[in-house]
Design a protein around this motif. Structure first.
Motif, PDB file in Angstrom:
ATOM      1  N   GLN A 161     -15.181 -36.419  -1.748  1.00 47.36           N
ATOM      2  CA  GLN A 161     -16.135 -36.173  -0.675  1.00 47.36           C
ATOM      3  C   GLN A 161     -16.205 -34.702  -0.361  1.00 47.36           C
ATOM      4  O   GLN A 161     -15.226 -34.092   0.076  1.00 47.36           O
ATOM      5  N   VAL A 162     -17.363 -34.152  -0.576  1.00 43.24           N
ATOM      6  CA  VAL A 162     -17.638 -32.774  -0.204  1.00 43.24           C
ATOM      7  C   VAL A 162     -18.051 -32.765   1.260  1.00 43.24           C
ATOM      8  O   VAL A 162     -18.831 -33.634   1.677  1.00 43.24           O
ATOM      9  N   PRO A 163     -17.552 -31.840   2.070  1.00 41.40           N
ATOM     10  CA  PRO A 163     -17.939 -31.810   3.486  1.00 41.40           C
ATOM     11  C   PRO A 163     -19.443 -31.823   3.650  1.00 41.40           C
ATOM     12  O   PRO A 163     -20.166 -31.089   2.972  1.00 41.40           O
ATOM     13  N   GLY A 164     -19.915 -32.709   4.524  1.00 37.39           N
ATOM     14  CA  GLY A 164     -21.335 -32.797   4.795  1.00 37.39           C
ATOM     15  C   GLY A 164     -22.080 -33.750   3.885  1.00 37.39           C
ATOM     16  O   GLY A 164     -23.282 -33.969   4.077  1.00 37.39           O
ATOM     17  N   LYS A 165     -21.363 -34.314   2.909  1.00 35.21           N
ATOM     18  CA  LYS A 165     -21.995 -35.247   1.988  1.00 35.21           C
ATOM     19  C   LYS A 165     -21.268 -36.593   2.015  1.00 35.21           C
ATOM     20  O   LYS A 165     -20.138 -36.701   2.487  1.00 35.21           O
ATOM     21  N   GLU A 166     -21.917 -37.603   1.488  1.00 30.59           N
ATOM     22  CA  GLU A 166     -21.307 -38.924   1.434  1.00 30.59           C
ATOM     23  C   GLU A 166     -20.185 -38.951   0.392  1.00 30.59           C
ATOM     24  O   GLU A 166     -20.210 -38.195  -0.581  1.00 30.59           O
ATOM     25  N   ARG A 167     -19.226 -39.849   0.626  1.00 30.88           N
ATOM     26  CA  ARG A 167     -18.148 -40.007  -0.328  1.00 30.88           C
ATOM     27  C   ARG A 167     -18.720 -40.557  -1.632  1.00 30.88           C
ATOM     28  O   ARG A 167     -19.496 -41.511  -1.636  1.00 30.88           O
ATOM     29  N   GLU A 168     -18.317 -39.981  -2.727  1.00 32.49           N
ATOM     30  CA  GLU A 168     -18.857 -40.314  -4.043  1.00 32.49           C
ATOM     31  C   GLU A 168     -17.801 -41.027  -4.879  1.00 32.49           C
ATOM     32  O   GLU A 168     -16.658 -40.577  -4.954  1.00 32.49           O
ATOM     33  N   GLY A 169     -18.199 -42.112  -5.508  1.00 28.87           N
ATOM     34  CA  GLY A 169     -17.310 -42.781  -6.448  1.00 28.87           C
ATOM     35  C   GLY A 169     -17.255 -42.001  -7.745  1.00 28.87           C
ATOM     36  O   GLY A 169     -18.290 -41.729  -8.347  1.00 28.87           O
ATOM     37  N   VAL A 170     -16.074 -41.632  -8.163  1.00 30.58           N
ATOM     38  CA  VAL A 170     -15.897 -40.843  -9.375  1.00 30.58           C
ATOM     39  C   VAL A 170     -15.585 -41.744 -10.571  1.00 30.58           C
ATOM     40  O   VAL A 170     -16.199 -41.633 -11.633  1.00 30.58           O
TER      41      VAL A 170
ATOM     42  N   ASP B 227     -16.471 -29.475  -8.993  1.00 30.94           N
ATOM     43  CA  ASP B 227     -15.527 -30.581  -8.838  1.00 30.94           C
ATOM     44  C   ASP B 227     -14.571 -30.351  -7.665  1.00 30.94           C
ATOM     45  O   ASP B 227     -13.778 -31.225  -7.322  1.00 30.94           O
ATOM     46  N   THR B 228     -14.665 -29.177  -7.059  1.00 25.28           N
ATOM     47  CA  THR B 228     -13.794 -28.832  -5.944  1.00 25.28           C
ATOM     48  C   THR B 228     -14.072 -29.699  -4.743  1.00 25.28           C
ATOM     49  O   THR B 228     -15.195 -29.761  -4.254  1.00 25.28           O
TER      50      THR B 228
ATOM     51  N   GLY C  18      -5.670 -38.571   0.382  1.00 22.85           N
ATOM     52  CA  GLY C  18      -6.450 -37.576  -0.332  1.00 22.85           C
ATOM     53  C   GLY C  18      -5.600 -36.429  -0.853  1.00 22.85           C
ATOM     54  O   GLY C  18      -4.544 -36.116  -0.296  1.00 22.85           O
ATOM     55  N   THR C  19      -6.080 -35.828  -1.929  1.00 28.11           N
ATOM     56  CA  THR C  19      -5.426 -34.656  -2.493  1.00 28.11           C
ATOM     57  C   THR C  19      -6.509 -33.638  -2.852  1.00 28.11           C
ATOM     58  O   THR C  19      -7.556 -33.991  -3.395  1.00 28.11           O
ATOM     59  N   GLN C  20      -6.257 -32.389  -2.506  1.00 25.26           N
ATOM     60  CA  GLN C  20      -7.252 -31.336  -2.692  1.00 25.26           C
ATOM     61  C   GLN C  20      -7.246 -30.834  -4.125  1.00 25.26           C
ATOM     62  O   GLN C  20      -6.195 -30.533  -4.691  1.00 25.26           O
ATOM     63  N   VAL C  21      -8.430 -30.732  -4.685  1.00 28.83           N
ATOM     64  CA  VAL C  21      -8.626 -30.117  -5.995  1.00 28.83           C
ATOM     65  C   VAL C  21      -9.539 -28.912  -5.805  1.00 28.83           C
ATOM     66  O   VAL C  21     -10.626 -29.044  -5.222  1.00 28.83           O
TER      67      VAL C  21
END
Length: 120
Positions: free
Chosen positions: A39-48, A90-91, A113-116
């Motif tokens: 999930q990028v801030p301001g966007k919906e959570r995306e299934g990867v 991908d960050t 969650g883990t930050q990439v």
């Protein structure tokens, strides 16, 4: 209550690789769907990506096909996301989730969650 813990995030250069890991406790999850989301801030959570832990079928969103690989080790109660050829886009924070179906609403259990971070 199933608890999920992600690890393996970090910082890498563009085109580098990281491997995310997700473990579950206290129950085994042989019969669950396990998914990775971001999930990028301001966007919906995306299934990867997701994997059917009972038959091994996998799914990838188009933007990661050919670069990411999801796998499982049921003996260790672990699911992995191998991420190669990483791009700055991908960050974000990556989440592991488990549920009894492959629809977003089926995912009942979530990790923290883990930050990439991928630098160009």
């Amino acid at each position: 209550q199933l608890q999920l813990v992600e690890s393996g995030g970090g910082l890498c250069l563009s085109l580098g690789s990281l491997r995310l890991s997700c473990t579950a406790s206290p129950f085994t999850w042989d019969w669950y769907y396990i998914g990775w989301f971001r999930q990028v801030p301001g966007k919906e959570r995306e299934g990867v990506s997701c994997i059917n832990n009972s038959d091994g079928r996998t799914y990838y969103t188009d933007s990661v096909k050919g670069r990411f690989t999801i796998s499982r080790d049921n003996a260790k109660n672990m699911v992995y996301l191998q991420m190669n050829s990483l791009k700055p886009e991908d960050t974000t924070v990556y989440y592991c989730a488990a549920g009894d179906g492959d629809n977003y609403s089926d995912y009942e259990y979530w990790g923290q969650g883990t930050q990439v971070t991928v630098s160009s």
